[in-house]
Structure formats: C-alpha cells, structure tokens
Design an enzyme around this catalytic site. Structure first.
Site, PDB file in Angstrom:
ATOM      1  NE  ARG A   1      -3.575   0.420   0.730  1.00 11.05           N
ATOM      2  CZ  ARG A   1      -4.455   0.960   1.049  1.00 11.05           C
ATOM      3  NH1 ARG A   1      -4.887   0.585   2.123  1.00 11.05           N
ATOM      4  NH2 ARG A   1      -4.429   2.482   1.348  1.00 11.05           N
TER       5      ARG A   1
ATOM      6  NE  ARG B   1      -0.866   3.015 -18.211  1.00 12.38           N
ATOM      7  CZ  ARG B   1      -1.167   1.299 -18.493  1.00 12.38           C
ATOM      8  NH1 ARG B   1      -0.767   1.030 -18.459  1.00 12.38           N
ATOM      9  NH2 ARG B   1      -2.345   1.324 -17.393  1.00 12.38           N
TER      10      ARG B   1
ATOM     11  CB  CYS C   1      -7.963   5.822 -11.840  1.00 11.99           C
ATOM     12  SG  CYS C   1      -5.866   6.197 -12.120  1.00 11.99           S
TER      13      CYS C   1
ATOM     14  CD  GLU D   1     -10.412   5.750  -0.180  1.00  8.36           C
ATOM     15  OE1 GLU D   1     -10.781   5.611   0.471  1.00  8.36           O
ATOM     16  OE2 GLU D   1      -9.680   5.042  -1.559  1.00  8.36           O
TER      17      GLU D   1
ATOM     18  NE  ARG E   1      -6.733   5.949   1.737  1.00  9.02           N
ATOM     19  CZ  ARG E   1      -7.644   7.213   1.533  1.00  9.02           C
ATOM     20  NH1 ARG E   1      -7.605   8.023   0.809  1.00  9.02           N
ATOM     21  NH2 ARG E   1      -7.410   7.718   3.213  1.00  9.02           N
TER      22      ARG E   1
ATOM     23  CE1 TYR F   1      -1.428   4.646   4.364  1.00  3.98           C
ATOM     24  CE2 TYR F   1       0.411   2.932   4.654  1.00  3.98           C
ATOM     25  CZ  TYR F   1      -0.687   3.244   4.318  1.00  3.98           C
ATOM     26  OH  TYR F   1      -1.402   1.798   4.071  1.00  3.98           O
TER      27      TYR F   1
ATOM     28  NE  ARG G   1      -3.033   1.427   8.153  1.00  4.72           N
ATOM     29  CZ  ARG G   1      -3.358   0.431   7.438  1.00  4.72           C
ATOM     30  NH1 ARG G   1      -4.356   0.202   6.512  1.00  4.72           N
ATOM     31  NH2 ARG G   1      -3.951  -0.702   8.533  1.00  4.72           N
TER      32      ARG G   1
END
Length: 134
Positions: A7, A63, A74, A77, A89, A107, A115
């Site tokens: 992540r 890309r 994509c 959220e 994210r 992050y 997180r």
C-alpha cells in the site's frame, strides 16, 4: 515467489496536474525502493483519489515511470465525513520473495497520519518536526 500487496498514500497540497504527477511518481518510486521492486515485479495497481482531485489520472504518473504493460486502474475514494482531503492511495499486487511481515507500506506528506497502526511503514510527513519513519 509469492504474490503480495503493498500500500501507499500521499496527500497533495493542491489539485494541479504537475503536482499530482509529481506526488504520485514519488509514492510509486518510494514503494519500489522501500521494497526492492522493479516494474516487472508489479502484477497490477489500483489507484484511488479523493473527490477533490480531478486534474489528472493518478495512473498516468505510473505510466510515465514505465508501467506501460502493467494493468492500472483509477477509482474514486469513498467520501466519508471528516476524511483527509486531496489523497491518492495505491494498492499494488507484486511478485516478491519478501515475507508479508517485511513489506513496507509508504505514506507520504499529510497521508503519513493515515496508518500509524502499521508496524512496517515508511511514513514521510511534511513537517520536519515530525518523525520520518513509523
């Protein structure tokens, strides 16, 4: 070789195309560096963006880093009251010899606060007064 998920998240200062491309490229590159990954290790990547980000597709930054043959998507959220604004994210599926416990999630900037519960996270806040790694 195992398939693992890694992540990442970053917060933008403003919704401009160049800033989006810069911050997302930084996040993807940091995920790669922190986990010893190359583009060929990626199976797929899901990017999400908060609804206040509309200047560019986050996947376009990947890309530009050479992810031409990697499936990217994509999505929007969820809009949860009080959630952090201007956040991109990612969840990448990768092939790696790293055990799940050794995967480093990344992050960056304001997203470093998202997180703090993870034990293996590379958090880079914007403020020099905050700790750099969590």
């Amino acid at each position: 070789m195992a398939v693992r998920a890694v992540r990442g998240a970053t917060q933008l200062d403003s919704d401009t195309r160049d800033h989006m491309l810069e911050r997302v490229a930084e996040m993807v590159t940091d995920v790669m560096t922190s986990n010893g990954l190359e583009v060929d290790d990626f199976i797929s990547v899901i990017f999400t963006a908060t609804s206040d980000l509309v200047s560019e597709f986050p996947a376009y930054a990947a890309r530009r880093l050479g992810f031409g043959d990697v499936p990217l998507i994509c999505a929007r959220e969820l809009e949860i009251a009080g959630s952090m604004p201007r956040v991109v994210r990612m969840m990448a599926h990768v092939e790696t010899d790293l055990p799940r416990a050794d995967i480093t999630h990344v992050y960056l900037h304001g997203a470093a606060a998202l997180r703090s519960d993870l034990t293996r996270v590379r958090a880079v806040p914007d403020s020099a007064d905050e700790p750099a790694d969590g």
